[in-house]
Design a protein around this motif. Structure first.
Motif, PDB file in Angstrom:
ATOM      1  N   HIS A   1      32.227   5.423  77.374  1.00  0.00           N
ATOM      2  CA  HIS A   1      32.038   5.009  78.913  1.00  0.00           C
ATOM      3  C   HIS A   1      33.252   5.639  79.754  1.00  0.00           C
ATOM      4  O   HIS A   1      33.274   5.148  81.015  1.00  0.00           O
ATOM      5  N   ASN A   2      34.162   6.237  79.258  1.00  0.00           N
ATOM      6  CA  ASN A   2      35.396   6.407  79.971  1.00  0.00           C
ATOM      7  C   ASN A   2      34.968   7.660  81.067  1.00  0.00           C
ATOM      8  O   ASN A   2      34.809   8.907  80.300  1.00  0.00           O
ATOM      9  N   PRO A   3      34.966   7.737  82.137  1.00  0.00           N
ATOM     10  CA  PRO A   3      34.632   8.820  82.989  1.00  0.00           C
ATOM     11  C   PRO A   3      35.440   9.886  82.705  1.00  0.00           C
ATOM     12  O   PRO A   3      34.983  11.119  82.831  1.00  0.00           O
ATOM     13  N   GLN A   4      36.826   9.606  82.261  1.00  0.00           N
ATOM     14  CA  GLN A   4      37.696  10.817  82.218  1.00  0.00           C
ATOM     15  C   GLN A   4      37.450  11.726  81.028  1.00  0.00           C
ATOM     16  O   GLN A   4      37.582  12.794  80.841  1.00  0.00           O
ATOM     17  N   LEU A   5      36.431  11.183  80.270  1.00  0.00           N
ATOM     18  CA  LEU A   5      36.036  11.952  78.927  1.00  0.00           C
ATOM     19  C   LEU A   5      35.096  12.793  79.320  1.00  0.00           C
ATOM     20  O   LEU A   5      35.222  14.107  78.682  1.00  0.00           O
ATOM     21  N   GLY A   6      34.591  12.822  80.482  1.00  0.00           N
ATOM     22  CA  GLY A   6      33.614  14.019  80.926  1.00  0.00           C
ATOM     23  C   GLY A   6      34.365  15.212  81.418  1.00  0.00           C
ATOM     24  O   GLY A   6      33.969  16.287  81.240  1.00  0.00           O
ATOM     25  N   LEU A   7      35.737  14.946  81.740  1.00  0.00           N
ATOM     26  CA  LEU A   7      36.582  16.289  82.162  1.00  0.00           C
ATOM     27  C   LEU A   7      36.837  16.948  80.930  1.00  0.00           C
ATOM     28  O   LEU A   7      37.518  18.068  81.185  1.00  0.00           O
ATOM     29  N   GLN A   8      36.909  16.498  79.801  1.00  0.00           N
ATOM     30  CA  GLN A   8      37.484  17.227  78.621  1.00  0.00           C
ATOM     31  C   GLN A   8      36.252  17.648  77.673  1.00  0.00           C
ATOM     32  O   GLN A   8      36.429  18.556  76.947  1.00  0.00           O
ATOM     33  N   ASP A   9      34.858  16.875  77.846  1.00  0.00           N
ATOM     34  CA  ASP A   9      33.967  17.085  76.669  1.00  0.00           C
ATOM     35  C   ASP A   9      32.981  18.403  77.234  1.00  0.00           C
ATOM     36  O   ASP A   9      32.383  18.347  78.379  1.00  0.00           O
ATOM     37  N   PRO A  10      33.153  19.351  76.362  1.00  0.00           N
ATOM     38  CA  PRO A  10      32.150  20.498  76.788  1.00  0.00           C
ATOM     39  C   PRO A  10      30.760  20.374  76.649  1.00  0.00           C
ATOM     40  O   PRO A  10      30.113  20.802  77.696  1.00  0.00           O
ATOM     41  N   VAL A  11      30.224  19.352  76.239  1.00  0.00           N
ATOM     42  CA  VAL A  11      28.753  18.886  76.213  1.00  0.00           C
ATOM     43  C   VAL A  11      28.728  18.507  77.742  1.00  0.00           C
ATOM     44  O   VAL A  11      27.787  18.648  78.338  1.00  0.00           O
ATOM     45  N   MET A  12      29.564  17.411  78.229  1.00  0.00           N
ATOM     46  CA  MET A  12      29.124  16.782  79.508  1.00  0.00           C
ATOM     47  C   MET A  12      29.350  17.598  80.483  1.00  0.00           C
ATOM     48  O   MET A  12      28.731  17.714  81.847  1.00  0.00           O
ATOM     49  N   GLN A  13      30.380  18.806  80.399  1.00  0.00           N
ATOM     50  CA  GLN A  13      30.710  19.783  81.363  1.00  0.00           C
ATOM     51  C   GLN A  13      29.362  20.666  81.517  1.00  0.00           C
ATOM     52  O   GLN A  13      28.908  21.226  82.475  1.00  0.00           O
ATOM     53  N   HIS A  14      28.709  21.125  80.573  1.00  0.00           N
ATOM     54  CA  HIS A  14      27.566  21.687  80.546  1.00  0.00           C
ATOM     55  C   HIS A  14      26.347  21.003  81.148  1.00  0.00           C
ATOM     56  O   HIS A  14      25.627  21.538  82.092  1.00  0.00           O
ATOM     57  N   CYS A  15      26.158  19.702  80.935  1.00  0.00           N
ATOM     58  CA  CYS A  15      25.236  18.866  81.642  1.00  0.00           C
ATOM     59  C   CYS A  15      25.282  18.737  83.059  1.00  0.00           C
ATOM     60  O   CYS A  15      24.467  18.462  83.710  1.00  0.00           O
ATOM     61  N   LYS A  16      26.617  18.724  83.473  1.00  0.00           N
ATOM     62  CA  LYS A  16      26.891  18.713  84.753  1.00  0.00           C
ATOM     63  C   LYS A  16      26.550  19.910  85.394  1.00  0.00           C
ATOM     64  O   LYS A  16      26.204  19.721  86.916  1.00  0.00           O
ATOM     65  N   ARG A  17      26.533  20.910  84.947  1.00  0.00           N
ATOM     66  CA  ARG A  17      26.299  22.280  85.607  1.00  0.00           C
ATOM     67  C   ARG A  17      24.561  22.750  85.378  1.00  0.00           C
ATOM     68  O   ARG A  17      24.029  23.348  86.144  1.00  0.00           O
ATOM     69  N   TYR A  18      24.237  22.101  84.375  1.00  0.00           N
ATOM     70  CA  TYR A  18      22.640  22.869  83.805  1.00  0.00           C
ATOM     71  C   TYR A  18      21.974  21.988  83.653  1.00  0.00           C
ATOM     72  O   TYR A  18      22.335  20.772  83.302  1.00  0.00           O
ATOM     73  N   SER A  19      20.543  22.130  83.678  1.00  0.00           N
ATOM     74  CA  SER A  19      19.569  21.374  83.070  1.00  0.00           C
ATOM     75  C   SER A  19      18.965  21.846  81.941  1.00  0.00           C
ATOM     76  O   SER A  19      18.024  21.267  81.333  1.00  0.00           O
ATOM     77  N   VAL A  20      19.562  22.931  81.369  1.00  0.00           N
ATOM     78  CA  VAL A  20      19.062  23.350  80.129  1.00  0.00           C
ATOM     79  C   VAL A  20      19.700  22.549  79.054  1.00  0.00           C
ATOM     80  O   VAL A  20      20.976  22.514  78.836  1.00  0.00           O
TER      81      VAL A  20
END
Length: 240
Positions: free
Chosen positions: A67-86
């Motif tokens: 649940h740590n928002p900072q995780l999204g800055l490191q996680d390649p899966v979250m980074q993908h989901c921030k940019r794409y709907s694929v």
């Protein structure tokens, strides 16, 4: 149409609370042979930080990191989901290639070794992310994996409006188009697989009038055909 809306895809549309919604997601997750899931509704605010509403069944020891928002800055899966709907199908190589193998090692100890994740991005700063995870490799059959991804996509589309309906306060929910009682009747019978001629006979109207009601409903919902119109009406909770 009926086979598309049956069972696990249709059940999530009827969830009326967060516990019911969570139970339906967990049931679907297990039906795909995954152990854990994370469903996140995100609302971007014009002023202030984004709002994150999370439902999951992750292990207690992993919850804080999950649940740590900072995780999204490191996680390649979250980074993908921030940019794409694929959707993204991920495993250890995803994290190695993303330059963060230590993060995969940390989550693998909790059973997060591979999974599928996707994001749906809506107007007015609404987002819905859904991921399922498991501790075993995915099947080697590409067709089977493709079917799993397709099932997750279809479930996410059905779960999207339920997430907005049960997780957001009324003032944050998007306005639903108003359909007339006759338009709703036509949609309900269309959902049951009736043709325009059959709908007209049931309701005592002409086939042409039935088509007109269906067309008007589609225009209000921004849909191009009757299948999209029925699905969107179901997602919005206009019909059951």
């Amino acid at each position: 149409m009926r086979s598309m809306l049956q069972g696990r895809f249709q059940a999530v549309l009827g969830a009326e609370s967060q516990p019911e919604f969570r139970a339906e997601i967990e049931r679907f997750t297990h039906s795909l042979d995954f152990q854990t899931f994370s469903a996140m509704t995100v609302v971007d605010h014009a002023l202030g930080k984004p709002e994150f509403i999370v439902l999951d069944n992750c292990p207690t020891g992993f919850a804080e990191a999950m649940h740590n928002p900072q995780l999204g800055l490191q996680d390649p899966v979250m980074q993908h989901c921030k940019r794409y709907s694929v959707p993204i199908v991920w495993d250890q190589q995803t994290y190695v290639g993303g330059g963060n193998p230590d993060l995969w090692d940390a989550q693998a100890s909790f059973g997060y070794r591979t999974g599928i994740c996707l994001a749906l991005h809506l107007p007015e700063g609404r987002h819905f992310l859904l991921g399922v995870d498991r501790d075993q490799p995915l099947p080697e059959d590409p067709a089977y994996v493709t079917r799993m991804v397709a099932d997750l996509q279809l479930f996410a589309v059905h779960a999207l409006d339920t997430a907005l309906r049960v997780q957001l306060p009324p003032e944050q929910q998007l306005e639903r188009p108003h359909l007339t009682p006759r338009e709703l009747e036509v949609l309900r019978w269309t959902m049951d697989g009736k043709t325009a001629w059959e709908v007209g006979a049931i309701l005592g109207i002409t086939e042409r009038t039935a088509v007109l009601h269906l067309s008007n409903a589609g225009q209000k919902l921004g849909c191009n055909n009757k299948h999209q119109t029925v699905l969107k009406a179901l997602r919005l909770g206009l019909i059951r």
